[in-house]
Design a protein around this motif. Structure first.
Motif, PDB file in Angstrom:
ATOM      1  N   ALA A  51       0.823  -1.201   0.000  1.00 27.32           N
ATOM      2  CA  ALA A  51       0.000   0.000   0.000  1.00 27.32           C
ATOM      3  C   ALA A  51       0.862   1.258   0.000  1.00 27.32           C
ATOM      4  CB  ALA A  51      -0.917   0.000   1.222  1.00 27.32           C
ATOM      5  N   ARG A  71      -4.755   0.167  -0.228  1.00 24.90           N
ATOM      6  CA  ARG A  71      -4.391  -0.908   0.697  1.00 24.90           C
ATOM      7  C   ARG A  71      -4.969  -2.241   0.215  1.00 24.90           C
ATOM      8  NH1 ARG A  71      -5.652   1.937   4.867  1.00 24.90           N
ATOM      9  NH2 ARG A  71      -7.644   0.984   5.306  1.00 24.90           N
ATOM     10  N   ALA A  76      -5.480  -6.723   5.462  1.00 26.91           N
ATOM     11  CA  ALA A  76      -4.690  -5.521   5.179  1.00 26.91           C
ATOM     12  C   ALA A  76      -4.811  -4.529   6.327  1.00 26.91           C
ATOM     13  CB  ALA A  76      -5.139  -4.889   3.869  1.00 26.91           C
ATOM     14  N   ALA A  86      -1.923  -3.086   8.854  1.00 29.38           N
ATOM     15  CA  ALA A  86      -1.651  -1.644   8.947  1.00 29.38           C
ATOM     16  C   ALA A  86      -2.024  -1.094  10.310  1.00 29.38           C
ATOM     17  CB  ALA A  86      -2.398  -0.900   7.854  1.00 29.38           C
TER      18      ALA A  86
END
Ligand code: HEM
Lengths: 379, 670
Positions: B330, B458, B548, B552
């Protein structure tokens, strides 16, 4: 001595009290406008307004029916403006504005009256009825009056939308088509009275009806009647001179073409007994082209001077300019043909008819098919 | 033998000054003028090659069709017009001048009697008495009258409208004058220099300062029309003249500096005015003057007029965020760009050149198109000319750039800074096209709850990441199956399908999936298979977003409609990436605008000649068309009077006037 027979009296002595009244009204109106709106005008616009006073007065003296027309248009327009009370929304509310004299209503009435006038002229021509022909004349006058009211009111409306939006209504195709109808009709009315013949109205009104058809299509299909602000290139006092001069040209060339049609028909014996003599039609045709050529010359020169100021060159061979030159050369050739023995008659009439196509292309075709600096009024 | 050239010259003279020749010339000129309006003039030569193909391109180039109005054959026609008009004046001048002065008092009585317009009246009055009365009458009608005693009476010779002839001189010499003025402002001098080889067109795209002297024109050049673009805060001491497929550099006698360029808008968004604040300096750097130039308001200095002609970007600085669209992450990277400059991007697949082409602070778009009430006649008839510009909307800044790969192939992109609402959802738009005459096709990237494309990026990174696929597939299978089916063969199958679908999609978007179905699934079952795969893909993508977000360190996405649309839009957009044609996307974060003003500079010494010619032309045309030239003779003898009238042009007015004069004579003689 009764020698004064047919002796023209000096101009000033020939004027009646009405002529003077007219001049006074024109001057008073213009000066009032100057004092009231002078702060919005630049020096050139003030000069144009002041020069309009003697021009309009003399024009009224020269062509008497112009005086009542002018006064009527002025009075109705002022009435319409007063109905607005400075509020644009009154257009939809006030009875007179909504149905009669808001700009759009007046212009639609103009269209309708021109349509009726066309029918009347044809009825009168085919039925050999002087009365019906006369009705055609009256309808044409009414159409002209309402058309001018429409333009005057539109001018005012544009300022109601916003002082920075306001401008004289000769800035896009819709407005100049209305102008075209009015000028062509006025020129015809002048010659009609001068040559004492009404029959040719049937032909001339056809070309006006065609323009009316275009206005209607343009309005309904494209919403062209909407007032748009001016692009920077058109914000110039030159526009006030260049565009009307051009349309005197276009109007009279169209007029001559329709006279040419009448000539060619009469020459072949079609409607001949109903139409004026060939010499008369020929003479009218010459007069129309002469005035058109003179004004087109001026318009082109004014256009060149404007171009020098806006685009940096008095002549750029832009398509619109070039087509103006083509139209001008075409009628220069026409005038020269008249001077060659043996080439007159049908040849000139045909040439005038073909001239209408050349003119129409310059007027409309260029905007539709060619691109260039004159990018206002694209279809 | 001596007479042959003489008579040839004479015949030529006759031909050139003949009316038929004039008519032919006017017509030929009109037709020739059409050419340049049909074919767009002075385009880049490449456009013509594309339009006509190499063969016709050369033919047309030889004919000068790309600049018709300066082509030698066109100038030849104009020359003929000038020569013919001059010869015509030369030929008519003596006669016309004599005619203007003359009363033609030497006409014989017989010829008067043979006139088409003649009228005889008997009278008992003495010739002198009648002559005096008639003279007064004619003078009252605007005639100039000459009274000539004859042995048996009087001859009155009268003329009116001599200015008609003057008009002829004025109008026709004006034509010559206007053409000469036009030539003075044309490029004849350069053409001559080009023929002699002392000047040459520059066709290379090199900095102005490196253009050699052979392609430069000195400040003393009497006439030119060139243009130059000056960024705000910069100055220029040259103008560029476009000639054929190249240009010339015109050195100016001063330096033009641009302090500020402004565009004002109406409330509807249309432009209202373009204005440049300029300063003029001499070459030593001393300020000469300051002025504001606007459309229709040029500045004239030292015989050079400076006009507002156009505007452009003057090198706006762009702060961008770049994304590697095919990287399985990302992450983004910062990019700095300046309009009209290039940047290089290095990647594993080779180097790319980023060419920043343009920046626009506003984009007024028509968001609705149709006139809503066009079907309703009444609403237009009584309708309002007030335009509702509700369809027009400013959609904010955009910038244009080209991405050129190592082989020199380029695509053009146009990215908007602000998102746009379409079908109730918000997207960031990036337009792409292969060539300038195509319309942009748009990639729409969905925005997340924060109003940004980070979630899109992302999810895209996660879907492209092959390492995450087993986990995503596993989560998907668990989600899709009831608990009692966990650990069964069905779960394995599902996992396998999901992995396969994800891998296919990451390779080539929906097209790859479609291709797979077409080769592997019998026709009858394809539709069903497609919808199953789509369902798997959407659900798996949702799981991908979960993964994802977790990586993150972001909260898990809500399983609601909004997230559903975000996932679906992401899949659509990702699929479009495979035809997007660039490996990167550039997002405009902020900008520092620098505008440039396009000025045109002209020196046209012929202008005043043309204007003076125009004045003469106008006067001349009016005199010719509205001053009627006519003559009247009255031969009075004891007992009778003969009236004769003539004119070069017989119109109905003339007939009327003759009738009037005849009646006047009748009443005078009584
Ligand atoms: C652009 C070019 C020209 C223009 C605009 C022009 C314009 C005119 C006009 C408006 C008239 C008056 C016609 C009338 O009274 O009905 C005229 C007459 C005339 N023109 Fe031209 N002309 C041009 C070129 C020429 C040329 C090239 C020649 C000669 C070869 C020529 C020879 C004449 C002559 C002899 C007359 C007649 C004058 C008279 O008897 O009153 N013209 N021109």
């Amino acid at each position: 001595m009764e020698l004064a027979l047919n002796q023209p009296a000096p101009l000033l002595k020939r004027l009646s009290w009405f002529d003077w009244l007219f001049a006074v009204v024109v001057a008073a109106g213009s000066l009032f406008a100057l004092s009231r709106f002078g702060e919005y005008m630049d020096i050139y616009e003030k000069a144009i307004l002041l020069a309009a006073i003697p021009s309009l007065a003399v024009f009224g003296w020269f062509w008497k029916p112009f005086r009542p027309l002018f006064l009527a248009v002025g009075a109705i327009s002022l009435f319409a403006i007063s109905q607005y009370q400075g509020n644009l929304a009154r257009m939809e509310e006030a009875f007179f504005l909504k149905y009669l004299i808001s700009s759009q209503a007046a212009i639609m009435w103009m269209c309708a009256l021109f349509g009726l006038a066309t029918i009347a002229y044809w009825g009168g021509l085919l039925g050999r009825s002087g009365f019906v022909l006369k009705t055609g004349t009256s309808l044409t006058w009414s159409a002209v009056a309402l058309g001018f009211v429409g333009l005057m009111v539109r001018w005012y409306e544009s300022y109601l939308i916003g002082t920075d939006v306001g401008h004289i209504p000769v800035s896009n195709l819709y407005e100049v088509f209305v102008l075209f109808c009015l000028i062509t009709a006025m020129m015809y009315l002048y010659y009609e009275a001068r040559y004492q013949t009404r029959q040719l109205g049937a032909f001339v009104l056809l070309v006006i009806s065609a323009a009316v058809g275009f206005i209607l299509w343009y309005t309904f299909d494209r919403g062209a009647h909407e007032i748009q602000p001016l692009v920077p290139a058109l914000k110039s006092w030159w526009m006030k001179l260049h565009v009307p001069a051009n349309f005197i040209g276009y109007g009279s060339f169209s007029l001559s073409a329709m006279l040419g049609v009448g000539y060619l028909l009469a020459q072949r014996g079609i409607l001949a007994s109903r139409l004026p003599k060939l010499e008369v039609i020929d003479d009218m045709m010459y007069k129309a082209i002469a005035i058109g050529f003179a004004f087109f010359t001026i318009a082109t020169i004014l256009g060149a001077m404007w171009a020098a100021e806006a685009w940096g060159g008095y002549w750029s061979w832009d398509p619109k300019e070039t087509w103006a030159l083509i139209v001008w050369l075409n009628y220069a050739a026409w005038l020269h043909i008249r001077l060659v023995k043996g080439l007159r008659g049908a040849m000139l009439a045909w040439w005038a008819v073909v001239g209408l196509f050349v003119t129409t292309f310059a007027f409309l075709g260029v905007n539709m098919f060619l691109s260039g600096l004159h990018s206002y009024g694209e279809l | 033998m001596n007479t042959a050239p003489h008579s040839f010259g004479k015949a030529l003279f006759e031909l050139m000054s003949s009316m038929r020749f004039a008519i032919s010339l006017l017509s030929i000129l009109a037709v020739a003028s059409i050419v340049g309006t049909v074919l767009k003039q002075a385009e880049p030569y490449n456009n013509y090659i594309i339009q006509f193909g190499p063969f016709w391109f050369q033919v047309f180039e030889k004919l000068g069709l790309y600049d018709v109005y300066h082509a030698s054959w066109f100038l030849l026609i104009l020359t003929f017009l000038v020569v013919s008009t001059s010869v015509c004046i030369w030929r008519n001048a003596p006669n016309f001048a004599r005619e203007m002065k003359s009363f033609r008092e030497h006409v014989s009585e017989q010829s008067l009697a043979a006139f088409k317009h003649q009228h005889e009246a008997v009278t008992t009055q003495a010739p002198e008495v009648l002559a005096a009365k008639a003279q007064a009458y004619l003078e009252g009608q605007g005639y100039k009258v000459k009274s000539l005693p004859r042995e048996d009476g009087v001859l009155l010779a009268a003329k009116a409208g001599s200015w008609n002839r003057l008009g002829y001189f004025l109008a026709h010499s004006a034509i010559v004058m206007i053409c000469i003025g036009g030539l003075m402002d044309g490029n004849l001098v350069f053409k001559a220099q080009q023929l002699l080889g002392t000047k040459k067109i520059e066709t290379r795209d090199i900095p102005q300062s490196q253009v050699p002297a052979i392609s430069r024109l000195t400040p003393s050049n009497p006439s030119f029309r060139g243009s130059v673009q000056i960024p705000e805060g910069s100055s220029a001491s040259v103008a560029f003249l476009n000639v054929a497929d190249g240009y010339l550099v015109q050195d100016l006698p001063f330096v033009v500096g641009l302090k500020d360029f402004r565009i004002e808008h109406y409330s509807t968004g249309q432009p209202k005015s373009f204005e440049s604040d300029v300063e003029l300096f001499d070459h030593a750097g001393k300020k000469i003057r300051e002025a504001t130039i606007a459309v229709n308001h040029p500045l004239i200095h030292d015989g050079i007029a400076i006009y507002q002609a156009s505007f452009a970007d003057g090198g706006t600085r762009l702060t961008l965020r770049g994304w590697n669209l095919f990287a399985p992450t990302a992450a983004s990277f910062p990019v700095e760009g300046t309009v009209h400059q290039n940047a290089t991007l290095t990647s594993a697949a080779g180097d790319y050149t980023l060419e920043f082409v343009d920046f626009r602070p506003f984009n007024i778009e028509n968001m609705g198109g149709e006139i809503a009430d066009s079907g309703d006649a009444m609403s237009v008839l009584g309708g309002s000319p007030v335009s509702d510009n509700k369809h027009l909307r400013n959609v904010g800044p955009s910038f244009q750039y080209k991405v050129r790969d190592a082989r020199g192939q380029a695509r053009e992109f146009s990215n908007y800074m602000l998102p746009l609402e379409l079908d109730g959802r918000w997207y960031l738009m990036s337009g792409v096209r292969e060539s300038p005459n195509e319309a942009f096709r748009y990639l729409r990237m969905p925005l997340d709850a924060d109003g940004d494309i980070d979630t899109f990026m992302r999810l895209r990174g996660a879907l492209l990441n092959a390492e995450l696929r087993p986990e995503i597939a596993a989560r998907f299978a668990r989600q899709a199956l009831p608990q009692n089916a966990w650990g069964t063969e069905i779960e394995d199958k599902l996992k396998f399908s999901a992995t396969q679908v994800l891998a296919l999609f990451a390779e080539g978007g929906f097209q790859a999936l479609g291709g797979f179905i077409e080769t592997k699934v019998p026709e009858a079952e394809r539709e069903k298979a497609a919808s199953t795969y789509l369902r798997i893909l959407e659900l798996a993508a949702f799981e991908a977003l979960q993964v994802a977000n977790r990586q993150a360190h972001l909260p898990a996405p809500k399983a609601d409609d909004t997230t559903g649309w975000l996932v679906r839009d992401t899949l659509n957009s990702m699929s479009d990436l495979f035809v997007y044609g660039a490996p990167i996307y550039l997002q405009l974060m902020s900008y520092d605008e620098v505008k440039a003003s396009g000025l045109q500079l002209t020196r046209s010494p012929g202008k005043n000649v043309v204007y003076f010619g125009s004045l003469l032309l106008t006067l001349g045309v009016f005199f010719m068309l509205y001053v009627r030239e006519r003559r009247v003779w009255l031969r009075i003898k004891p007992g009778n009077a003969l009236l004769a009238m003539s004119s070069a042009k017989h119109t109905i007015d003339f007939e009327k006037e003759f009738t009037q004069h005849a009646q006047a004579l009748d009443s005078l003689t009584q």
